[in-house]
Write an enzyme that holds these catalytic residues in place. Structure first.
Site, PDB file in Angstrom:
ATOM      1  N   SER A 150      38.945  -1.851  45.454  1.00 41.40           N
ATOM      2  CA  SER A 150      39.397  -0.557  45.971  1.00 41.40           C
ATOM      3  C   SER A 150      40.786  -0.547  46.602  1.00 41.40           C
ATOM      4  O   SER A 150      41.315   0.524  46.890  1.00 41.40           O
ATOM      5  CB  SER A 150      38.393  -0.021  46.986  1.00 41.40           C
ATOM      6  OG  SER A 150      37.277   0.503  46.312  1.00 41.40           O
ATOM      7  N   SER A 158      38.783   2.896  45.409  1.00 47.39           N
ATOM      8  CA  SER A 158      38.537   4.062  46.242  1.00 47.39           C
ATOM      9  C   SER A 158      39.680   4.368  47.210  1.00 47.39           C
ATOM     10  O   SER A 158      39.742   5.487  47.728  1.00 47.39           O
ATOM     11  CB  SER A 158      37.268   3.835  47.047  1.00 47.39           C
ATOM     12  OG  SER A 158      37.449   2.781  47.979  1.00 47.39           O
ATOM     13  N   LYS A 173      43.416   4.812  55.509  1.00 46.93           N
ATOM     14  CA  LYS A 173      42.297   5.330  54.720  1.00 46.93           C
ATOM     15  C   LYS A 173      41.299   5.949  55.688  1.00 46.93           C
ATOM     16  O   LYS A 173      41.088   5.423  56.800  1.00 46.93           O
ATOM     17  CB  LYS A 173      41.666   4.161  53.956  1.00 46.93           C
ATOM     18  CG  LYS A 173      40.578   4.537  52.969  1.00 46.93           C
ATOM     19  CD  LYS A 173      40.063   3.270  52.252  1.00 46.93           C
ATOM     20  CE  LYS A 173      39.031   3.597  51.178  1.00 46.93           C
ATOM     21  NZ  LYS A 173      38.564   2.381  50.469  1.00 46.93           N
TER      22      LYS A 173
END
Lengths: 478, 485
Positions: free
Chosen positions: B177, B153, B78
């Protein structure tokens, strides 16, 4: 109207830890800008603070030395505001749970002891420095973050001081204590010991404090007095004219000796303090506190009292000698080798201090070590040299670092205690000055000093003054 | 089966047997990214040169007999993870030019084990979102249905698993997330206990809630990844010094006699019927495997979303203050004076969701409001933690849905932030309680969209939720289904 001034002080002391409070960078002063930085103190994304335990130890010491209670559960809080010298956009500080609380210091002012309360001491990180100085080819302001994240203790007093002199006395005392503790280098000019003053006036006899102004940027004891005195005049003028004091922050200008408004109450920041989630609470155990207590040196107040009671030194001497831990140590080291307190004290306060002042050295760099000074004093005590010659020898020792015996020998400065030699010199002096001899014998006894001086001169200072006195008296009085 | 379809443990066997080199595996993965990522948009930055260099280094290690399970495995990160020399944007314009000078701890631990980093994955800006629509680099599309969001997310981290463009990925989970996008993309996503994995080098959103975790094809891979990144780190004061078990070795523990709790507050009216059916089937399966099912209560659940949006935004408002244009990141071209530089750099650099949360958090911490909002939220947080501890007196794990519905359409909830916030109701309490939870594929909706199942464990007992999930995976094989890309 007559006003009473009310003063409270906030002191920021920079701690002498080797590394910063939340990262491993060096705290050394004066390095190339931004050379002592890392992702943590630069506030880079993803970097996290890790507390330097030494800072907590230093804070505990400061608290114990100022009669504070030590908070068991310590929390760091974020103080949020924007400024280019503040990399993270917040300063890690302490808010509602400072490490030390409810302390006090006693100051002596005109023979009276006044107790000044200490509200709190808390740990925090320093900000960086903005550099506005001209750099060729750069017209912007520059940021040096070497100082960012260096450890500070903020020491906040109660509004207990009632004159600029009290403020100075409190500051000097506090300065002396942090120096004794070895937690701060005490350098005001480099900003290691910074002071903000809260100053207000109230009518004499009143007990309700007036509105205060906070004075910033005061970096010497002299300026503190100047700033407070200026502020007292300024506020008194406004009050006399029926005006109102505005609560504000004012900047001291050392060039003009005046203060000017920096920001008002309505522009005051809302710092949005909240506990820093990146740091866990620090629990201080009783053992930790006792351990810190064990490392406390004898503090100036106790030392002064001991010098007066145990060594029978006058108050003045004791006060001067404890001014710094190093000076007191020098005195005590010399005293151990030459246990005549008053003689050592005279020499330390006299010759030693004068010589150091003359060439701007500090006591720890004194070429005449306590051992050498003790040797010199012993020579004097034995009568090998006179007090006067001792001063000459001292100067030579200070210059060359040589042992006193060596200097005495090399320069032939051994005191003349040979009565035959002294008698010869006396006879010569009396022979050369028949007029004065007659006057003296005629009753003008004040001339005795003149004869002593002449004999000493004739001996180039080496004659034993006690013998000279004794023998002269005999000769003159027949 | 293609190379990019393999799990970590399958690929590891081939690398160890020298049937395949890391360079070949990495090339295959880079080619796959090249082929499909235009459609998915899972990657913000692909790093082929570094990846191939790391793969070569891994091959040398393997040749020398120095092989860890992750050596030579292509992984994605990420874009919230700080990577030395590789642009790290956090999905934001304000960091769109930021190249960090250091590696974070989790990344360093992956590198030490020889993992090959193929690129940085898309995400909601500063991890603020549940749909990956707030990214400055455009929304990620769900490989199972390109009109749907992959969740957020860590949307890119989940979509890359579903799209077979990374063997495994790392994400972060502040309010769901990792778990929610894992659920929406039919992969395994694990949020470890707070303090289990170092946050050093992870761009902070909400420091007291953020936690690093893996997204993988199956449970074994999740165990491998967690084992690699978990453990005390002196650079993170909130990391906890507690032993890290061999998670893979413990996977086969089974569920016989395991007490599984069903929190009544999570099985509510209005739960999507497909989600409800998947939960019922999972409960029936666990019963048949010998687990004991009990109803439990988490009475403060209804306050979780409100509590979260006060604490998370308060911390974020402070964490994001460092993006001021002074030392790194976007600085406005057009400013007179300092105040304007700050205001414009931030106005231009942050997207609207980030601004909304900074304002919410600033408000919650403001003098006069602090007690009513932030302090109260902290108290409620303690009650929510207590709920979980009480429940864990009675049961070993909790079983709940991850999201009330299967993946929603891109744009569907953008107009109504509050509705978007409420979709995280089943994941947020786990972060507030600081304990661990994972998402495991549990079936598909009538429309063919993935549905995830959440298993919540006691603090630092990731082992039990992993083995419980492993029992489920062995019986169901939902993880074998691949997205129709």
């Amino acid at each position: 109207m007559k006003y009473q001034v009310v003063i409270g002080l906030e002191v920021h002391t920079q701690l002498t830890t080797n590394t910063k409070i939340f990262c491993g960078c060096s705290t050394r002063f004066g390095a190339e800008p931004n050379s002592q930085t890392c992702p943590v103190c630069l506030g880079f994304p993803g970097a996290l603070p890790v507390l330097n335990k030494k800072v907590v130890e230093y804070a505990i010491r400061a608290g114990l030395a100022t009669n504070c209670s030590i908070t068991k559960r310590n929390v760091f809080a974020r103080k949020n505001y924007f400024y280019p010298d503040l990399p993270k956009g917040y300063q890690i500080s302490q808010f509602d749970l400072p490490i030390c609380q409810h302390g006090h210091l006693d100051i002596d002012i005109e023979g009276e002891t006044r107790r000044i309360g200490i509200t709190r001491i808390h740990m925090e990180e320093d900000a960086g420095k903005l550099v506005h100085a001209d750099i060729p080819g750069v017209d912007d302001s520059c940021v040096d973050l070497n100082r960012a994240c260096t450890p500070l203790l903020e020491i906040v007093s109660e509004p207990d001081m009632r004159s600029p002199d009290e403020a100075i006395a409190y500051l000097k005392k506090l300065h002396q204590i942090v120096m004794y503790l070895g937690i701060c280098d005490g350098n005001l000019e480099e900003g290691s010991f910074r002071c903000d003053a809260n100053v207000s006036l109230m009518p004499v006899g009143s007990s309700t404090f007036g509105t205060r102004a906070e004075l910033k940027n005061i970096n010497s004891f002299k300026f503190i007095k100047q700033a407070i005195e200026y502020e007292m005049e300024r506020q008194a003028e406004i009050l006399d004219e029926g005006g109102r004091i505005i609560q504000e922050t004012r900047l001291f200008d050392p060039n003009t000796g005046t203060t000017r408004s920096m920001r008002g109450k309505e522009e005051a920041h809302d710092y949005r303090y909240f506990p820093d989630p990146d740091l866990v609470p620090i629990i201080i155990s009783d053992e930790w506190i006792e351990e810190a207590r064990g490392t406390l040196p004898e503090l100036p107040e106790a030392k002064r009292a001991r010098f007066m009671t145990d060594l029978a030194l006058p108050e003045y001497d004791a006060e001067v000698l404890v001014a710094s831990r190093e000076l007191a140590q020098y005195f005590e080291d010399t005293f151990t080798l030459f246990p005549q307190a008053k003689t050592v004290s005279n020499w330390v306060m006299g010759e030693v201090t004068r010589a150091l002042n003359d060439d701007g050295r500090s006591i720890s760099d004194c070429p005449v070590t306590p051992a050498l000074l003790a040797d010199l004093l012993k020579l004097m005590e034995k009568g090998t040299i006179s007090g006067k010659i001792a001063k000459t020898v001292f100067d030579e020792m200070y210059k060359s670092g040589k042992a006193p015996e060596k200097i005495v020998e090399e320069k032939g400065l051994v005191q003349v205690s040979d009565t035959g030699a002294i008698e010869a010199m006396i006879d010569e002096v009396l022979e050369k000055n028949p007029g004065q001899v007659a006057e003296y014998r005629g009753g003008k006894e004040t001339l005795f000093g003149f004869f002593v001086g002449q004999v000493m001169r004739a001996s180039k200072g080496k004659a034993n003054p006690a013998l000279v006195n004794e023998m002269l008296l005999k000769k003159l009085n027949g | 089966m293609e190379i990019f379809d393999l799990t970590i443990h399958e690929l590891h066997e081939k690398l160890q047997a020298k049937e395949l080199s890391s360079v070949e595996a990495t090339r295959a993965m880079l080619a796959r990214i090249e082929a499909v990522d235009d459609k998915v948009n899972a990657y913000i930055t692909v790093t082929p040169e570094q990846a191939l260099a790391e793969a070569e280094a891994a091959d040398k290690r393997i040749a020398a007999g120095d092989i860890a399970t992750l050596t030579g495995i292509p992984v994605g990160l990420k874009d919230i993870f700080i990577t030395k020399g590789i642009r790290t944007t956090c999905g934001s314009k304000i960091l769109s030019n930021f190249i960090p000078p250091y590696d974070g701890t989790a990344v360093a631990r992956l590198k030490e084990r020889g993992a090959v980093i193929v690129g940085k994955l898309n995400q909601d800006e500063f991890a603020m979102g549940s749909s990956n629509e707030s990214s400055y680099f455009g929304p990620v599309k769900n490989p199972w249905n390109l009109e749907c969001t992959p969740g957020g997310s860590s949307g890119g981290s989940a979509a890359a698993i579903a799209a077979r463009t990374a063997t495994a990925t790392l994400g972060t989970d502040t309010g769901g997330s990792i778990r929610q996008p894992a659920s929406h993309c039919s992969c395994v996503g694990l949020k470890p206990t707070y303090g289990r994995v170092s946050r050093y080098g992870v761009i902070a959103y909400a420091s007291s809630l953020d936690q690093v975790g893996p997204l993988t094809r199956d449970v074994t891979d999740a165990a491998i990844m967690l084992g690699a990144v978990a453990g005390y780190d002196q650079m993170d004061s909130t990391s906890v010094n507690t032993p890290v078990p061999d998670y893979v070795a413990g996977l086969g523990a089974g569920v016989k006699g395991l007490k599984i709790g069903l929190p009544s507050q999570y099985f509510i009216e209005g739960l999507d019927p497909d989600v409800k059916r998947a939960m019922d089937e999972a409960i029936a399966l666990y019963k048949s495997l010998g687990a004991e099912i009990r109803e439990v209560s988490l009475p403060h659940t209804e306050y979780a979303v409100a509590t979260y949006y006060i604490i998370a935004t308060a911390e974020a408002s402070s964490n994001l203050a460092r993006y001021d244009g002074v030392r790194f990141g976007h600085r406005t071209e057009d400013a007179r004076g300092l105040a304007q530089m700050y205001a414009k750099s931030r106005a231009e650099g942050f997207g609207s969701e980030v601004k909304r949360r900074i304002m919410l958090g600033t408000y919650a911490l403001s003098s006069g409001y602090y007690d009513a909002y932030y302090l109260k939220a902290q108290k409620v947080r303690t009650l929510i933690q207590q709920d979980f501890l009480n429940a864990f007196q009675e049961v070993d794990v909790l079983l709940t849905p991850i999201a009330p519905t299967p993946p929603f359409k891109i744009g569907e909830k953008l107009a109504d932030p509050l509705q978007m916030y409420l979709s995280d109701i089943f994941t947020i309490p786990v972060n507030l309680a600081g304990t661990c939870g994972l998402s495991i594929p549990a079936g598909f909706s009538a429309a063919g969209l993935p549905i995830g199942l959440q298993l919540i464990g006691k603090p630092f007992d990731e082992q039990t939720i992993l083995s419980t999930a492993y029992s489920f995976e062995r019986e169901t094989q939902w993880h074998q289904k691949t997205a129709p890309l």
